[in-house]
Write an enzyme that holds these catalytic residues in place. Structure first.
Site, PDB file in Angstrom:
ATOM      1  N   LYS A  53       0.843  -1.208   0.000  1.00 28.41           N
ATOM      2  CA  LYS A  53       0.000   0.000   0.000  1.00 28.41           C
ATOM      3  C   LYS A  53       0.880   1.261   0.000  1.00 28.41           C
ATOM      4  O   LYS A  53       0.656   2.184  -0.784  1.00 28.41           O
ATOM      5  CB  LYS A  53      -0.923   0.003   1.237  1.00 28.41           C
ATOM      6  CG  LYS A  53      -2.050  -1.033   1.143  1.00 28.41           C
ATOM      7  CD  LYS A  53      -2.823  -1.194   2.448  1.00 28.41           C
ATOM      8  CE  LYS A  53      -3.837  -2.334   2.317  1.00 28.41           C
ATOM      9  NZ  LYS A  53      -4.572  -2.627   3.558  1.00 28.41           N
ATOM     10  N   GLN A  97      -4.173  -0.755   9.631  1.00 30.95           N
ATOM     11  CA  GLN A  97      -4.271  -2.136   9.139  1.00 30.95           C
ATOM     12  C   GLN A  97      -4.894  -3.043  10.204  1.00 30.95           C
ATOM     13  O   GLN A  97      -4.515  -3.012  11.378  1.00 30.95           O
ATOM     14  CB  GLN A  97      -2.871  -2.646   8.751  1.00 30.95           C
ATOM     15  CG  GLN A  97      -2.849  -4.027   8.123  1.00 30.95           C
ATOM     16  CD  GLN A  97      -3.486  -4.099   6.736  1.00 30.95           C
ATOM     17  OE1 GLN A  97      -3.691  -3.084   6.068  1.00 30.95           O
ATOM     18  NE2 GLN A  97      -3.818  -5.298   6.298  1.00 30.95           N
ATOM     19  N   ASP A 120     -10.761   3.551   4.390  1.00 34.01           N
ATOM     20  CA  ASP A 120     -11.230   2.159   4.468  1.00 34.01           C
ATOM     21  C   ASP A 120     -12.754   2.074   4.441  1.00 34.01           C
ATOM     22  O   ASP A 120     -13.313   0.983   4.346  1.00 34.01           O
ATOM     23  CB  ASP A 120     -10.772   1.548   5.802  1.00 34.01           C
ATOM     24  CG  ASP A 120      -9.665   0.536   5.631  1.00 34.01           C
ATOM     25  OD1 ASP A 120      -9.539  -0.022   4.531  1.00 34.01           O
ATOM     26  OD2 ASP A 120      -8.937   0.304   6.608  1.00 34.01           O
TER      27      ASP A 120
END
Ligand code: GUN
Length: 299
Positions: A53, A97, A120
């Site tokens: 990422k 994460q 997200d």
């Protein structure tokens, strides 16, 4: 002939659009798109995801920041980091994460991210916007957004008259996926581990989306001939045929047989997987445009 849906090609076209949009924003306003990725602990798979990422964010021309914290990080330290990233004007997207180490309260951390920076799409504000059909002003969870782009590549924007079945009901994937399909006028069933006769429910699907996290659980007999099959699973299994100690990646669908009856199917790897990172970049450049008061690009 079965169409094998190429997620690498679709992701590359999203990334090309992201690069253009980020460069355009910077040229016009001086704003460089910023993404902060936070990882806690040393799970090797999570580190691999996070590194890709961060690397992709750099490739897109973003200001890419990675915070790597030790497994014993406290709730207060992590909350403090998120609070400072919320205030940081050079950061437009924050990704923590998951999963976090067990002693940490993930939900409290996720809900403390400013909705405008929640790339997200997990904040209740963003989940609520999607649930109420507002696809314009919120941010949508990356994997379902990417899977939906692949569905659109086969069926177009309007899924009227089509039955869609999503197997899986997580906040990160199953629920937002079902809502995206519903918003595109599909008739949607969300199935899960407690569903009675999952195979026959799945067989009713014109669009079958599998996110069960079990290698090759969805068998050919679960698939309606001519269906579109979107496989969200990424499972590593032993592959002694490749040599001692070797492994390989498989999806949640028994691909070899399924591809003989499906009209279109995503492979694993190379299907939905590459779309997740691409949509994360898309969400970040969208967030940066909104902050700068510019019309965001559409994906
Ligand atoms: N872990 C696995 N997938 C994801 C994701 O899409 N976002 C975050 N934050 N963590 C993950």
């Amino acid at each position: 002939m079965t169409t094998v849906i190429d997620g690498k090609v679709a992701a590359a076209s999203v990334i090309a659009a992201v690069k253009g949009a980020a460069a355009g924003l910077e040229a016009e306003t001086g704003v460089k798109t910023g993404l902060a990725v936070v990882i806690v602990g040393d799970d090797p798979a999570s580190h691999a995801y996070v590194n890709s990422k961060s690397k992709m964010a750099k490739e897109c021309g973003f200001n890419s920041i990675q915070h790597t914290l030790p497994a014993e990080t406290t709730q207060e330290t992590l909350a403090g980091l998120v609070a400072s990233l919320n205030e940081d004007l050079s950061i437009h997207g924050i990704l923590v994460q998951l999963p976090l180490p067990k002693h940490l309260d993930s939900d409290a951390i996720i809900q403390s991210i400013r909705p405008e920076k929640d790339v997200d799409g997990l904040h209740v504000v963003n989940a609520g916007k999607l649930a109420t059909g507002d696809l314009e002003t919120g941010l949508i969870s990356c994997t379902p957004a990417g899977a939906m782009l692949l569905v659109r590549s086969i069926h177009g924007e309007d899924l009227s008259g089509l039955n869609a079945v999503v197997i899986g009901r997580s906040n990160l994937f199953g629920k937002p996926m079902a809502q995206l399909l519903l918003n595109a006028n599909a008739t949607v069933t969300t199935a899960h581990s407690r569903t009675k006769d999952l195979a026959s429910v799945a067989r009713g699907a014109d669009i079958l989306v599998a996110a069960v996290g079990r290698p090759e659980m969805v068998k050919v007999g679960w698939i309606k001939p001519g269906a579109t099959v979107i496989d969200v699973g990424i499972n590593r299994i032993d592959a002694p045929e490749r040599g001692e100690g070797k492994s390989r990646l498989v999806g949640d669908v028994a691909y070899a047989q399924a591809s003989e009856v499906a009209k279109a199917i995503t492979p694993v790897p190379g299907g939905v997987g590459p779309m997740t990172i691409a949509m994360l970049m898309a969400n970040t450049v969208i967030a940066a445009h909104r902050t700068a008061g510019r019309k965001p690009p559409k994906f």
